[in-house]
Motif scaffolding. Structure first.
Motif, PDB file in Angstrom:
ATOM      1  N   TRP A   1      30.232  36.629  32.845  1.00 60.62           N
ATOM      2  CA  TRP A   1      30.199  36.962  34.275  1.00 60.62           C
ATOM      3  C   TRP A   1      31.629  37.136  34.813  1.00 60.62           C
ATOM      4  CZ3 TRP A   1      26.246  33.761  37.653  1.00 60.62           C
ATOM      5  CH2 TRP A   1      24.938  34.102  37.279  1.00 60.62           C
ATOM      6  N   LEU A   2      32.493  36.193  34.462  1.00 53.77           N
ATOM      7  CA  LEU A   2      33.868  36.248  34.961  1.00 53.77           C
ATOM      8  C   LEU A   2      34.630  37.403  34.331  1.00 53.77           C
ATOM      9  CD1 LEU A   2      34.624  32.432  35.029  1.00 53.77           C
ATOM     10  CD2 LEU A   2      34.361  33.939  37.001  1.00 53.77           C
ATOM     11  N   ARG A   3      34.348  37.705  33.085  1.00 54.26           N
ATOM     12  CA  ARG A   3      34.962  38.881  32.446  1.00 54.26           C
ATOM     13  C   ARG A   3      34.641  40.130  33.237  1.00 54.26           C
ATOM     14  NH1 ARG A   3      33.250  43.068  30.130  1.00 54.26           N
ATOM     15  NH2 ARG A   3      31.080  42.360  30.044  1.00 54.26           N
ATOM     16  N   GLN A   4      33.368  40.288  33.591  1.00 53.22           N
ATOM     17  CA  GLN A   4      32.962  41.454  34.382  1.00 53.22           C
ATOM     18  C   GLN A   4      33.618  41.436  35.756  1.00 53.22           C
ATOM     19  OE1 GLN A   4      28.601  42.247  34.262  1.00 53.22           O
ATOM     20  NE2 GLN A   4      28.542  40.647  32.687  1.00 53.22           N
ATOM     21  N   ALA A   5      33.667  40.272  36.377  1.00 57.48           N
ATOM     22  CA  ALA A   5      34.226  40.165  37.727  1.00 57.48           C
ATOM     23  C   ALA A   5      35.696  40.558  37.758  1.00 57.48           C
ATOM     24  CB  ALA A   5      34.056  38.737  38.250  1.00 57.48           C
ATOM     25  N   LEU A   6      36.426  40.271  36.671  1.00 59.01           N
ATOM     26  CA  LEU A   6      37.859  40.567  36.614  1.00 59.01           C
ATOM     27  C   LEU A   6      38.156  41.934  36.014  1.00 59.01           C
ATOM     28  CD1 LEU A   6      37.983  37.531  37.282  1.00 59.01           C
ATOM     29  CD2 LEU A   6      39.915  37.351  35.736  1.00 59.01           C
TER      30      LEU A   6
END
Length: 465
Positions: free
Chosen positions: A121-126
């Motif tokens: 999720w955080l990979r996508q968000a960044l």
């Protein structure tokens, strides 16, 4: 304490916590406490007999709370924030209650699998590419140490752990002179040594590493028999927010086959806002290791540091150790303790899950954008105070300034501001001068709370003249 008492006191402490946060703005940010004040109020020896929670909580309120600096205060503008949003606090309550040791998949399957999904999720968000995986560490210091150890082992063809470092040659790590001291400490702990951490001067509006000087340093070291092992870049340095230009740094690393790590502990959170990526994130996809701290600007309660890895294999080859009593039989699984230095692991992913589901990326982006905008506004107000100088313009939500006078005057103003109690600031050094830094990032701060900082600074400056 029995479980009925636990339930009663749990409700009491939850209500106490809500009231604490709702009234924080009415309290000084820092306590008026002298060294030794708290110690003097504590018994010198432990009690033989237990006491009731009434007495313990009374002492907590009377002894502990008057000596606490309030990191969740809306006018905490020092260091970087250590935010604790309500949903992340509730998640931590659950984690502490279940009290699982999440070192292996089999010791807590849900903790492992939620962590894997939260990393993605955080990979996508960044805006990172799909090939990045990662792990949740306790702090950026641990992630950086993991990366430096990996740099060491990779440059020694993974023989350092087995043979020791004696006779292996001098390894070199390269970074700018704006990096956090956790990089220095990582080089100490990894056995590389302070003298082999090569700090390069910075240039440009964001105080990025001088790439020409970096190339020369590497060439000179190779000519003198040193072994270039790694380059550590920064996005959002602690002192003034310095940011390296990532693409040119990576070009040097690729030419020299050097492992790279990006320290984006603070500013990485801002990269959930696409508009900031062009200036501060361009080329990030080329790094081997990246760290950012959701426990700083994003609102996840400390401790929660995410290390992304383009390829986990080098770090696993560096850190993985698998005695028989830790082996997992059956299907192949991820055991995150093999990715990190500590064996023991908390269920840190749960607070990320609660946080993102509660606010959504849209609201988290809005908060960060507000902080950046308000930092620019208060910077203008401080710059308009007669005789004041903005020494570094806002990089995202961090800037620095000076009042009229020498370095001692800067410290005197900082100390007077913090003694006043309405806001909290810290000092740093920039270009061999002491400056005062201000960073906007407390999760629930408002525009009025931020702009108040300029009024407080002006008031206190008049008082100490």
């Amino acid at each position: 304490m029995n479980w009925d008492e636990y339930s009663d006191w749990g409700k009491y402490i939850a209500e106490w916590g809500a009231n604490y946060h709702k009234t924080l703005a009415d309290q000084p940010v820092r306590p008026e406490t002298k060294p030794g004040d708290i110690t003097a109020q504590l018994p010198a020896s432990p009690p033989d007999n237990g006491e009731g929670m009434d007495a313990i909580m009374a002492d907590f309120n009377a002894v502990v709370m008057p000596g606490m600096t309030h990191w969740q205060h809306p006018r905490f503008f020092a260091y970087f924030p250590a935010n604790a949003s309500p949903p992340s606090m509730l998640a931590e309550m659950l984690v502490n209650t279940v009290a699982a040791q999440c070192m292996l998949w089999q010791t807590s399957p849900a903790a492992t699998e939620v962590e894997g999904v939260m990393i993605d999720w955080l990979r996508q968000a960044l805006g990172l590419p799909e090939h990045f995986t990662g792990v949740i560490q306790d702090s950026a210091s641990s992630a950086t140490l993991s990366a430096v150890l990996t740099m060491r082992e990779r440059s020694l063809k993974f023989t350092g752990n087995r043979d020791g470092l004696s006779g292996k040659g001098h390894l070199r790590i390269y970074c700018s002179d704006q990096v956090h001291t956790s990089i220095d400490r990582a080089c100490w702990v990894a056995g590389i040594g302070q003298q082999n951490l090569v700090k390069i001067p910075t240039t440009g509006p964001h105080f990025g590493i001088d790439v020409a000087a970096l190339k020369k340093a590497i060439a000179d070291d190779k000519a003198n028999g040193y072994i270039p092992a790694g380059i550590i870049a920064i996005t959002g340095g602690t002192s003034i927010g310095a940011c390296d230009t990532l693409g040119p740094v990576l070009q040097v690393a690729k030419q020299e086959d050097i492992y790279t790590h990006l320290d984006a502990a603070w500013a990485g959170s801002a990269m959930i806002c696409p508009e900031f990526r062009e200036a501060f994130w361009e080329g990030v996809e080329g790094f081997d290791s990246i760290v950012f701290n959701p426990h700083k600007w994003m609102g996840a309660q400390f401790d929660c540091s995410v290390q992304f890895l383009a390829d986990s294999t080098p770090q696993l080859n560096t850190l993985k150790i698998e005695p028989e009593y830790l082996k997992t039989s059956g299907e192949a699984v991820t055991n995150y303790s093999e990715w990190t230095i500590p064996l023991g692991r908390r269920f840190r992913a749960l607070k990320i899950w609660f946080l993102i589901r509660t606010y959504g990326l849209a609201e988290l982006r809005e908060r960060i954008r507000n902080h950046v905008h308000w930092a620019n506004e208060v910077c203008e107000k401080i710059g308009a105070i007669e005789g004041f100088e903005i020494t570094t313009d806002p990089i995202l939500s961090l800037f620095s300034f000076r009042c009229p006078g020498d370095d001692d005057t800067q410290q005197r103003l900082t100390d007077a501001i913090n003694k006043d109690g309405r806001i909290y600031l810290t000092q740093t050094l920039h270009e061999n001068r002491k400056v005062i830094r201000l960073q906007v990032g407390q999760f629930d701060t408002t525009r009025d709370q931020v702009l108040m900082a300029a009024d407080v600074i002006k008031d206190v400056w008049k008082e100490i003249q």
